[in-house]
Design a protein around this motif. Structure first.
Motif, PDB file in Angstrom:
ATOM      1  N   ALA A  52       6.495  16.185  -0.371  1.00 49.59           N
ATOM      2  CA  ALA A  52       7.029  17.067   1.229  1.00 49.59           C
ATOM      3  C   ALA A  52       5.601  15.127   1.634  1.00 49.59           C
ATOM      4  O   ALA A  52       6.270  14.331   1.668  1.00 49.59           O
ATOM      5  CB  ALA A  52       5.936  17.757   1.286  1.00 49.59           C
ATOM      6  N   GLU A  53       5.001  15.063   0.734  1.00 51.27           N
ATOM      7  CA  GLU A  53       4.012  13.934   1.169  1.00 51.27           C
ATOM      8  C   GLU A  53       4.610  12.508   0.262  1.00 51.27           C
ATOM      9  O   GLU A  53       4.244  11.304   1.038  1.00 51.27           O
ATOM     10  CB  GLU A  53       3.055  13.702   0.962  1.00 51.27           C
ATOM     11  N   ILE A  54       5.287  12.581  -0.792  1.00 55.26           N
ATOM     12  CA  ILE A  54       6.005  11.178  -1.242  1.00 55.26           C
ATOM     13  C   ILE A  54       6.850  10.768  -0.033  1.00 55.26           C
ATOM     14  O   ILE A  54       7.179   9.864   0.313  1.00 55.26           O
ATOM     15  CB  ILE A  54       6.584  11.592  -2.460  1.00 55.26           C
ATOM     16  N   SER A  59       0.952  -0.980   0.175  1.00 55.53           N
ATOM     17  CA  SER A  59       0.471   0.120  -0.017  1.00 55.53           C
ATOM     18  C   SER A  59       1.324   1.230  -0.205  1.00 55.53           C
ATOM     19  O   SER A  59       0.699   1.721  -0.796  1.00 55.53           O
ATOM     20  CB  SER A  59      -0.761  -0.028   1.189  1.00 55.53           C
ATOM     21  N   PHE A  60       1.889   1.046   0.883  1.00 51.71           N
ATOM     22  CA  PHE A  60       2.887   2.348   0.870  1.00 51.71           C
ATOM     23  C   PHE A  60       3.425   2.508  -1.420  1.00 51.71           C
ATOM     24  O   PHE A  60       3.010   3.646  -1.589  1.00 51.71           O
ATOM     25  CB  PHE A  60       4.796   1.806   1.631  1.00 51.71           C
ATOM     26  N   GLU A  61       4.095   1.868  -0.912  1.00 47.53           N
ATOM     27  CA  GLU A  61       3.944   1.565  -3.412  1.00 47.53           C
ATOM     28  C   GLU A  61       3.166   1.937  -3.959  1.00 47.53           C
ATOM     29  O   GLU A  61       3.017   3.013  -4.642  1.00 47.53           O
ATOM     30  CB  GLU A  61       4.659   0.088  -3.330  1.00 47.53           C
ATOM     31  N   ASP A  62       2.016   1.598  -3.909  1.00 46.90           N
ATOM     32  CA  ASP A  62       0.905   2.327  -4.748  1.00 46.90           C
ATOM     33  C   ASP A  62       0.483   3.528  -4.194  1.00 46.90           C
ATOM     34  O   ASP A  62       0.155   4.441  -4.916  1.00 46.90           O
ATOM     35  CB  ASP A  62      -0.655   1.541  -3.597  1.00 46.90           C
ATOM     36  N   ARG A  63       0.335   3.924  -3.183  1.00 44.25           N
ATOM     37  CA  ARG A  63       0.463   5.574  -2.467  1.00 44.25           C
ATOM     38  C   ARG A  63       1.810   5.738  -3.308  1.00 44.25           C
ATOM     39  O   ARG A  63       1.426   7.181  -4.010  1.00 44.25           O
ATOM     40  CB  ARG A  63       0.226   5.587  -1.541  1.00 44.25           C
ATOM     41  N   ILE A  64       2.383   5.221  -3.504  1.00 44.85           N
ATOM     42  CA  ILE A  64       3.772   6.665  -3.339  1.00 44.85           C
ATOM     43  C   ILE A  64       3.587   6.938  -4.959  1.00 44.85           C
ATOM     44  O   ILE A  64       3.883   7.828  -5.680  1.00 44.85           O
ATOM     45  CB  ILE A  64       5.498   6.234  -3.444  1.00 44.85           C
ATOM     46  N   ASP A  65       3.509   5.723  -6.068  1.00 44.49           N
ATOM     47  CA  ASP A  65       2.828   5.681  -6.979  1.00 44.49           C
ATOM     48  C   ASP A  65       2.344   6.395  -7.924  1.00 44.49           C
ATOM     49  O   ASP A  65       2.210   7.175  -8.702  1.00 44.49           O
ATOM     50  CB  ASP A  65       2.554   4.250  -7.821  1.00 44.49           C
ATOM     51  N   LEU A  71       1.265   9.481  -6.670  1.00 38.28           N
ATOM     52  CA  LEU A  71       1.057  10.900  -6.182  1.00 38.28           C
ATOM     53  C   LEU A  71       2.354  11.285  -7.154  1.00 38.28           C
ATOM     54  O   LEU A  71       2.406  12.028  -7.587  1.00 38.28           O
ATOM     55  CB  LEU A  71       1.962  11.213  -4.705  1.00 38.28           C
ATOM     56  N   GLN A  72       2.902  10.008  -7.388  1.00 40.83           N
ATOM     57  CA  GLN A  72       3.959  10.697  -8.863  1.00 40.83           C
ATOM     58  C   GLN A  72       3.397  10.654 -10.215  1.00 40.83           C
ATOM     59  O   GLN A  72       3.793  11.323 -11.013  1.00 40.83           O
ATOM     60  CB  GLN A  72       5.339   9.630  -8.691  1.00 40.83           C
ATOM     61  N   ARG A  73       2.033  10.464 -10.470  1.00 39.63           N
ATOM     62  CA  ARG A  73       1.745  10.050 -11.610  1.00 39.63           C
ATOM     63  C   ARG A  73       0.988  11.703 -11.595  1.00 39.63           C
ATOM     64  O   ARG A  73       1.321  12.124 -12.543  1.00 39.63           O
ATOM     65  CB  ARG A  73       0.794   8.635 -11.757  1.00 39.63           C
ATOM     66  N   LYS A  74       0.489  11.977 -10.473  1.00 36.09           N
ATOM     67  CA  LYS A  74       0.079  12.881 -10.599  1.00 36.09           C
ATOM     68  C   LYS A  74       0.892  14.285 -10.756  1.00 36.09           C
ATOM     69  O   LYS A  74       0.495  15.650 -11.126  1.00 36.09           O
ATOM     70  CB  LYS A  74      -0.971  13.178  -8.914  1.00 36.09           C
ATOM     71  N   LEU A  75       1.798  14.254 -10.164  1.00 35.14           N
ATOM     72  CA  LEU A  75       2.763  14.694  -9.802  1.00 35.14           C
ATOM     73  C   LEU A  75       3.572  15.107 -11.271  1.00 35.14           C
ATOM     74  O   LEU A  75       3.692  16.535 -11.379  1.00 35.14           O
ATOM     75  CB  LEU A  75       4.007  14.621  -8.773  1.00 35.14           C
ATOM     76  N   SER A  76       3.709  14.363 -12.176  1.00 35.10           N
ATOM     77  CA  SER A  76       3.723  14.522 -13.481  1.00 35.10           C
ATOM     78  C   SER A  76       3.060  15.198 -14.237  1.00 35.10           C
ATOM     79  O   SER A  76       3.839  15.841 -14.995  1.00 35.10           O
ATOM     80  CB  SER A  76       3.716  12.881 -14.144  1.00 35.10           C
ATOM     81  N   ASN A  77       1.763  15.196 -14.149  1.00 32.70           N
ATOM     82  CA  ASN A  77       0.913  16.539 -14.587  1.00 32.70           C
ATOM     83  C   ASN A  77       1.077  17.556 -14.149  1.00 32.70           C
ATOM     84  O   ASN A  77      -0.452  17.959 -14.433  1.00 32.70           O
ATOM     85  CB  ASN A  77      -0.199  15.152 -14.622  1.00 32.70           C
ATOM     86  N   GLU A  78       1.045  17.911 -12.919  1.00 33.09           N
ATOM     87  CA  GLU A  78       0.836  19.215 -11.995  1.00 33.09           C
ATOM     88  C   GLU A  78       1.737  19.808 -12.077  1.00 33.09           C
ATOM     89  O   GLU A  78       2.921  20.024 -12.638  1.00 33.09           O
ATOM     90  CB  GLU A  78       1.698  18.821 -10.646  1.00 33.09           C
ATOM     91  N   ASP A 118       1.525  23.636 -10.770  1.00 32.27           N
ATOM     92  CA  ASP A 118       2.071  24.986  -9.952  1.00 32.27           C
ATOM     93  C   ASP A 118       2.699  24.054  -8.416  1.00 32.27           C
ATOM     94  O   ASP A 118       2.111  23.500  -8.269  1.00 32.27           O
ATOM     95  CB  ASP A 118      -0.287  25.104  -8.837  1.00 32.27           C
ATOM     96  N   PRO A 119       3.479  24.400  -8.351  1.00 32.94           N
ATOM     97  CA  PRO A 119       4.806  25.002  -7.424  1.00 32.94           C
ATOM     98  C   PRO A 119       4.533  24.062  -6.237  1.00 32.94           C
ATOM     99  O   PRO A 119       4.868  24.106  -5.651  1.00 32.94           O
ATOM    100  CB  PRO A 119       5.366  25.878  -7.627  1.00 32.94           C
ATOM    101  N   GLN A 120       3.243  25.364  -5.391  1.00 32.83           N
ATOM    102  CA  GLN A 120       2.695  25.101  -4.313  1.00 32.83           C
ATOM    103  C   GLN A 120       2.017  23.767  -3.789  1.00 32.83           C
ATOM    104  O   GLN A 120       2.500  22.634  -3.226  1.00 32.83           O
ATOM    105  CB  GLN A 120       1.831  26.095  -4.196  1.00 32.83           C
ATOM    106  N   ARG A 121       1.694  23.150  -5.200  1.00 34.22           N
ATOM    107  CA  ARG A 121       0.917  21.899  -4.695  1.00 34.22           C
ATOM    108  C   ARG A 121       2.212  20.463  -4.895  1.00 34.22           C
ATOM    109  O   ARG A 121       2.076  19.209  -4.498  1.00 34.22           O
ATOM    110  CB  ARG A 121       0.173  21.049  -6.198  1.00 34.22           C
ATOM    111  N   MET A 122       2.751  21.190  -6.195  1.00 33.14           N
ATOM    112  CA  MET A 122       3.802  20.124  -6.200  1.00 33.14           C
ATOM    113  C   MET A 122       4.769  20.046  -5.260  1.00 33.14           C
ATOM    114  O   MET A 122       4.825  19.116  -4.638  1.00 33.14           O
ATOM    115  CB  MET A 122       5.594  20.339  -7.348  1.00 33.14           C
ATOM    116  N   ASN A 123       5.380  21.780  -4.203  1.00 32.31           N
ATOM    117  CA  ASN A 123       6.248  20.576  -3.318  1.00 32.31           C
ATOM    118  C   ASN A 123       5.376  20.130  -2.117  1.00 32.31           C
ATOM    119  O   ASN A 123       5.626  18.943  -1.510  1.00 32.31           O
ATOM    120  CB  ASN A 123       6.091  22.263  -2.285  1.00 32.31           C
ATOM    121  N   GLY A 124       4.098  19.989  -2.071  1.00 34.27           N
ATOM    122  CA  GLY A 124       3.083  19.714  -1.077  1.00 34.27           C
ATOM    123  C   GLY A 124       3.001  18.123  -1.244  1.00 34.27           C
ATOM    124  O   GLY A 124       2.752  17.238  -0.664  1.00 34.27           O
ATOM    125  N   MET A 125       3.043  17.394  -2.593  1.00 35.08           N
ATOM    126  CA  MET A 125       3.200  15.946  -3.587  1.00 35.08           C
ATOM    127  C   MET A 125       4.286  15.765  -3.309  1.00 35.08           C
ATOM    128  O   MET A 125       4.320  14.811  -2.548  1.00 35.08           O
ATOM    129  CB  MET A 125       2.813  16.052  -4.478  1.00 35.08           C
TER     130      MET A 125
END
Length: 472
Positions: A186-188, A160-166, A168-175, A177-184
């Motif tokens: 940090a979460e990763i 489940s850790f790996e699924d969450r990380i994957d 978030l990384q997919r979302k990050l590649s399409n993001e 906004d710098p603030q949202r990117m930093n949040g993602m």
């Protein structure tokens, strides 16, 4: 009206006239011709039996019953009159077993002041419900039902850790906004750090954290019943981080989980059992797999002070995915009435509609998405839940003591129950909240979870067991 004979055990104690109430069809009820009292209920210290019935079974009154007039003036009173007097004196009911139900004959006072006369109201209730609720009302105790995942804990496996990380990384590649990117990012990072801790635990039964080494400690899990064996689980507790590492099946390392406990759980737990006085009877209702749920609860209540080991099997209710949670299902054994129970859950709509007014919705616990959410609250979420529980209990028993009891004492056999004030219900003392209260720090993606939520736990655990024990 029908004429009937009342027995205590196998002894006839008097003839009666019985009138149906509500939808009861006495002609079709085989037991109505011979009403066989098996026992008297326990005496009540402070609650009149009618007050208990009005609280837990107001719609269950099925008959009125009174002794037949004597045929001659010098005829001695039947034993039924003595039973009636004993019930009034000791605050008892006469109990007639009816399979999975019980008929409780509540002794009433008549306004006609007849001598050697016995009159009762009859209530049909689930087996055991009256005794359980009588005890709770006398002790000023209510029920409380906890959800587990994202309410009290967040748990993750390596998968489940790996699924969450994957994800978030997919979302990050399409993001963009710098603030949202930093949040993602940090979460990763938070997921990766905890995944690393879990990996150490799985591979070596030890963890290095902040320069210290923590080795597993064996914790014995007592058997739930005589048919079960005790287990020994390898556990690491990182107290300062509110993290516990455990293994659902001690023999299968892939069932290892990293559990984060919600801050202030100990404050809430202490309130429930402060000074040895039980304010609430505790239950758990979850959509998680049973072995997992039992272990999560053991971590939350390690000394079995909230639910003792004998009761745990009945009080741990695991609901299948796709079904609604229901208080009637939680109290399947007649141990409490839904109107006397408070629910603590991070989701409202998973509950049966008639129970939703009794749910205190807490914001979902999100230690990876919003790690400061709890710390930034002036009052921690579970301390708010503690205050809610305290207020609900206070309001319930204020209305019971000051509103219901005084009016019940003056009710006569000839009166109608509709004239009495409505019974207290936990839902009356909760402020209704929109389910969006569960969203923390803005518009959180409703599909994102910090841990394994509800039905996912069952799926994850089944995958772990199957991959570790391939069939054939």
């Amino acid at each position: 009206m029908i004429k009937s004979m009342v027995y205590y055990g196998n002894t006839s104690i008097g003839e009666v006239e019985v009138w149906p109430k509500g939808d009861t069809n006495l002609g079709a009820a085989a037991w109505a011709r011979e009403i066989r009292v098996d026992r008297l209920s326990p005496p009540s210290e402070r609650c009149l039996p009618l007050a208990v019935m009005h609280t837990v079974a107001v719609g269950a009154r099925c008959l009125d019953m009174e002794s037949r007039p004597p045929k001659a003036a010098d005829e001695p009173p039947p034993p039924l009159v003595a039973m009636h007097a004993a019930c009034l004196r000791d605050n008892k009911t006469a109990v007639v077993p009816l399979g999975e139900e019980e008929l409780h004959l509540v002794a009433m006072t008549s306004g006609r002041n007849l001598t050697n006369h016995a009159c009762f109201w009859g209530y049909k209730v689930p087996f055991g419900l009256y005794n359980s609720c009588l005890t709770m009302l006398n002790l000023r105790c209510l029920g409380i039902v906890f959800d587990l995942d994202e309410t009290l804990i967040v748990a993750n496996t390596t998968r489940s850790f790996e699924d969450r990380i994957d994800s978030l990384q997919r979302k990050l590649s399409n993001e963009t906004d710098p603030q949202r990117m930093n949040g993602m990012l940090a979460e990763i990072k938070r997921y990766q750090d905890d995944r690393s801790i879990l990996k150490q635990y799985i591979e070596g039964d030890q963890v290095y954290d902040d320069g210290k080494m923590y080795k597993v400690q064996p914790e014995i899990v007592p058997p739930l019943s005589d048919n079960h064996q005790s287990l020994t689980r390898p556990v690491i507790r990182l107290q300062e981080k509110n993290i516990i590492l455990t293994r659902i099946n001690p023999l299968i390392r892939d069932t290892s989980v990293l559990v984060r406990l919600r801050p202030a759980w100990e404050d809430l737990r202490s309130y429930l059992i402060a000074r040895g006085r039980k304010r609430f009877e505790v239950y758990v209702c979850t959509m998680a797999e049973r072995d997992y749920a039992l272990e999560m609860w053991r971590l939350l209540d390690p000394d079995s002070r909230l639910i003792n080991s004998v009761q745990l099997s009945d009080r741990m209710v695991c609901v299948k995915s796709g079904l609604k949670k229901s208080l009637l299902n939680v109290f399947h054994d007649g141990s409490c009435h839904p109107g006397m129970a408070l629910v603590i859950d991070d989701r409202l709509k998973v509950w049966d509609e008639k129970d939703q007014s009794r749910v205190h919705v807490v914001p979902a616990f999100t230690p990876y998405y919003a790690p400061q959410a709890e710390a930034n609250c002036s009052i921690p979420v579970l301390c708010v839940a503690r205050n809610v529980a305290c207020n609900v209990r206070g309001g319930f028993f204020k209305d019971f003591d000051e509103g219901l009891l005084p009016r019940i004492t003056s009710v006569l056999y000839e009166d109608e129950i509709q004239d009495i004030s409505s019974a207290p219900d936990v839902g009356n003392y909760l402020i209704s909240e929109d389910e969006n209260v569960a969203v923390v720090n803005g518009n959180r993606d409703s599909l994102a979870f910090d841990g394994m939520a509800d039905a996912e736990v069952e799926r994850r655990m089944k995958v772990c067991f199957l991959t570790s024990n391939p069939p054939g």
